[in-house]
Motif scaffolding. Sequence first.
Motif, mmCIF file in Angstrom:
data_model
loop_
_atom_site.group_PDB
_atom_site.id
_atom_site.type_symbol
_atom_site.label_atom_id
_atom_site.label_comp_id
_atom_site.label_asym_id
_atom_site.label_seq_id
_atom_site.Cartn_x
_atom_site.Cartn_y
_atom_site.Cartn_z
ATOM 1 N N ASP A 125 0.817 -1.239 0.000
ATOM 2 C CA ASP A 125 0.000 0.000 0.000
ATOM 3 C C ASP A 125 0.841 1.274 0.000
ATOM 4 O O ASP A 125 0.593 2.212 0.772
ATOM 5 N N VAL A 126 1.863 1.311 -0.852
ATOM 6 C CA VAL A 126 2.733 2.490 -0.930
ATOM 7 C C VAL A 126 1.917 3.668 -1.482
ATOM 8 O O VAL A 126 1.247 3.540 -2.504
ATOM 9 N N ALA A 127 1.969 4.797 -0.780
ATOM 10 C CA ALA A 127 1.221 5.988 -1.219
ATOM 11 C C ALA A 127 2.068 7.240 -1.047
ATOM 12 O O ALA A 127 2.873 7.334 -0.119
ATOM 13 N N LEU A 128 1.912 8.193 -1.980
ATOM 14 C CA LEU A 128 2.674 9.448 -1.934
ATOM 15 C C LEU A 128 1.794 10.550 -1.360
ATOM 16 O O LEU A 128 0.592 10.593 -1.637
ATOM 17 N N PRO A 136 7.499 16.258 1.167
ATOM 18 C CA PRO A 136 6.614 15.158 0.780
ATOM 19 C C PRO A 136 6.890 13.923 1.656
ATOM 20 O O PRO A 136 7.893 13.883 2.369
ATOM 21 N N SER A 137 6.006 12.957 1.586
ATOM 22 C CA SER A 137 6.257 11.714 2.335
ATOM 23 C C SER A 137 5.647 10.532 1.598
ATOM 24 O O SER A 137 4.821 10.690 0.687
ATOM 25 N N VAL A 138 6.108 9.349 2.013
ATOM 26 C CA VAL A 138 5.615 8.092 1.442
ATOM 27 C C VAL A 138 5.145 7.240 2.610
ATOM 28 O O VAL A 138 5.888 7.056 3.578
ATOM 29 N N THR A 139 3.915 6.753 2.532
ATOM 30 C CA THR A 139 3.454 5.815 3.561
ATOM 31 C C THR A 139 3.362 4.425 2.948
ATOM 32 O O THR A 139 3.158 4.270 1.745
ATOM 33 N N PHE A 140 3.538 3.410 3.808
ATOM 34 C CA PHE A 140 3.462 2.020 3.348
ATOM 35 C C PHE A 140 3.266 1.125 4.563
ATOM 36 O O PHE A 140 3.404 1.570 5.707
ATOM 37 N N ARG A 148 5.838 5.716 7.821
ATOM 38 C CA ARG A 148 5.897 6.927 7.006
ATOM 39 C C ARG A 148 7.355 7.343 6.830
ATOM 40 O O ARG A 148 8.110 7.415 7.802
ATOM 41 N N LEU A 149 7.732 7.581 5.596
ATOM 42 C CA LEU A 149 9.084 8.061 5.284
ATOM 43 C C LEU A 149 8.943 9.489 4.765
ATOM 44 O O LEU A 149 8.320 9.713 3.717
#
Length: 389
Positions: A125-128, A136-140, A148-149
Amino acid sequence: MHTQVAIIGAGPAGLLLGHLLKAEGIDCVVIERQTPDYVLSRIRAGVLEQVTVGLMERLGLDARLKAEGLIEEGFNLADGERLIRIDVEKFTGKTVWVYGQTEITKDLMDAAPERGLEVIYGAEDVALHDIESDAPSVTFRRDGREERLTARFIAGCDGFHGPSRKAIPASVGREYERVYPFGWLGILADVPPCHDELIYANHERGFALASMRSKTRSRYYIDVPLTEKIEDWSDDRLWDELAVRLGPEAAANMTRGPAIEKSIAPLRSYVFEPMRHGSLLLCGDAAHIVPPTGAKGLNLAASDVHYSAAALCGYFKHADNDAVAAYSGKALARVWKCERFSWSLTKLMHRFPDDGPFERAMQVAELDYIASSDAAQASIAENYVGLPV
Ligand code: RFL
Ligand code: PHB
């Protein structure tokens, strides 16, 4: 978790970019949906241009490529009985390399731990988020836990079906697309190649390609209607069809063997513009697709990485804000030229279902012209070996 560049996708584009940034002291993390074994099981490209080899050299990861890869000085266009050899080395002074995408990916994957490149596999479920901002961040999800990155930039290297391109609002993007009415049925087998150079064949029964991975492993393709099912193509049926389409000389030298891999890939030309929006940069198949005729896909991913690594270095090391802004324009100028070449070689070497005698006469005239003109051969050679970056 925070990093400077969050890279989505651990295909060749994502891993190359990750290694290049690490080598420049720029922090990054690669997030991949699949497992390493799954990534390595995808049999794809086989021909490398200088841009791709050059990046592996720059990283000092070219030892196995140089030891096991094959240098190709030319390739062939077959039309019925005639074989037109394009002497790439004579016209450009350069060569291409035969070395599988799987091997490049393995070399990059194996070197990641020792170079401190963090790659998170099995991310779901990688999301931008917030790509129009400076944060910005990426959740997964990893092992069932949401993570969250956060980053300064996101590099979307997640292929044609990944989430990155879709994160750009439709109002700012433009798509260009051509879907072809056939796919390539490929077979990989541990048999010696039928020829020491690639043969692209245009036969009345359809297209065929004789390629290879090494002196003992061959890769062949034919084009088939998109309605064909892989189950209907026994190894024997496929070898018989290849022997007819590649012509008697190649057929006489062709060794048959059981398929290690057999699959059908649809053909598409596709470009998404722009290749950067806010803090998101797209690289490789995430931004564009070429039909495999001409072997440009992986090499285009490598040239995007060349430009995006330079842009990100400009930003982080030289406070050059314009470098990132210029990325899309620079990358697209080369992308469109490769799109043109892949499309024109596809048109020249395939029998399209709607084509009539006129279209076929145009193919014959063009092949006649290529056979008789050094200028035409030089132009093909220059594109095949790879345009400068
Ligand atoms: P890839 O290789 O598709 O890698 C994208 C990665 O992103 C991951 N991903 C995600 N990760 C996290 N979250 C998600 N939601 C994600 N969704 C996807 C994927 O799992 C994957 O690991 O894209 P990249 O790095 O841009 O590389 C592009 C090349 O793979 C492609 O252009 C070439 O394979 C095209 N191609 C060829 N190119 C050449 O230069 N020379 C050739 O000889 C050549 N032959 C070919 C080809 C492609 C083929 N097929 C099957 C499409 C022959 C074939 C048959
Ligand atoms: C391959 O070896 O897989 C290959 C070679 C040349 C192409 C496409 C694929 O144009």
